[in-house]
Enzyme design. Sequence first.
Site, PDB file in Angstrom:
ATOM      1  CE1 TYR A  31      60.814 -10.085  -9.744  1.00  0.00           C
ATOM      2  CE2 TYR A  31      61.188  -8.553 -11.552  1.00  0.00           C
ATOM      3  CZ  TYR A  31      61.033  -8.797 -10.195  1.00  0.00           C
ATOM      4  OH  TYR A  31      61.121  -7.757  -9.302  1.00  0.00           O
ATOM      5  NE  ARG A  50      69.195 -10.347 -10.058  1.00  0.00           N
ATOM      6  CZ  ARG A  50      68.987  -9.035  -9.975  1.00  0.00           C
ATOM      7  NH1 ARG A  50      69.503  -8.336  -8.976  1.00  0.00           N
ATOM      8  NH2 ARG A  50      68.288  -8.423 -10.914  1.00  0.00           N
ATOM      9  CE  LYS A 145      64.742  -8.772 -10.758  1.00  0.00           C
ATOM     10  NZ  LYS A 145      64.200  -7.672  -9.967  1.00  0.00           N
ATOM     11  CD  GLU A 177      65.506  -4.877  -1.352  1.00  0.00           C
ATOM     12  OE1 GLU A 177      66.347  -4.800  -2.269  1.00  0.00           O
ATOM     13  OE2 GLU A 177      64.829  -5.894  -1.139  1.00  0.00           O
ATOM     14  CG  LEU A 201      67.341  -8.525  -5.877  1.00  0.00           C
ATOM     15  CD1 LEU A 201      67.080 -10.033  -5.902  1.00  0.00           C
ATOM     16  CD2 LEU A 201      66.605  -7.846  -7.008  1.00  0.00           C
TER      17      LEU A 201
END
Length: 282
Positions: A31, A50, A145, A177, A201
């Site tokens: 996504y 991406r 992702k 993260e 990511l």
Amino acid sequence: SIVLMNGEFIPREEAKVDIEDRGYQFGDGIYEVIRVYNGKMFTATQHLERLQTSGEKININITYTVQNLTVLLEELIHRNSLHTGIIYMQFTRGESPRNHAYPIETVPPTFVAYTKELERPVTSLENGVSSITVEDIRWSRCDIKSLNLLGNVMAKQKAVEADCYESIQYRELTVTEGSSSNIWIVKDEVVQTHEANSFILNGITRRKIVDVCQRREITIKEKAFSIEELIDADEVFLSSTTAEVMPIVAINNVPVGSGEVGIITRKLQNYFKEEIFVECGE
Ligand code: PMP
């Protein structure tokens, strides 16, 4: 509202997904979220590239080019009269009788995109937000992702239960993260964030901030830092498409630095706003 489904613009009520869609059953898909300011997409090409890369990493064949997608998404913004908000889009591996292995025959991916109105989080950007640290229990391909967000969902829930905006995840003693953001520290005027490897990511906002630092001669280090360095930092902030450059002023109920939004964080917020202005106008 109007949504985009497999290339067609249809009313949201008519958009239906099969119970054996692999996104629904396995989280087998990818996504993107793109910010829309002033009716225009911000850093759309980077997001769509991406998306292509995520697709390649798990062999989902996105049959649209970046150019095709851009045209479709611009039309989607137009049909929904979106001024300030986001576009959410996902591609799953499609519908196929349930089986862990990829379908043998070429099943077309299921593609859905829709818009949502969402203001810039101005109050939080001004005052900063609080956070907690949580163990990173996710897999080791966080560079994709993917729709598989259970680890992220559980981390965010912990933040909410602690009355915090975000969870800062760590593996062993290293900060990776946020649950849906990248994490940054500032120490002695050096800006630092985890290097772009498979444990995080590589945020589009993250890349923009690295770029802004390089252009504005702010020293930037893409290198993992420890929990100790996090706690000892002068300033901490997070970055994401929806939250932009968001100051973190408390971690585990302890103030960061002075407890006020830091000077460099504020500068980066302003530089970031200029980037938005350049690309999307007022
Ligand atoms: N890390 C994770 C786990 C995320 O889900 C996100 C996106 N919300 C980010 C980082 C930030 O990425 P971006 O700046 O591209 O939104």
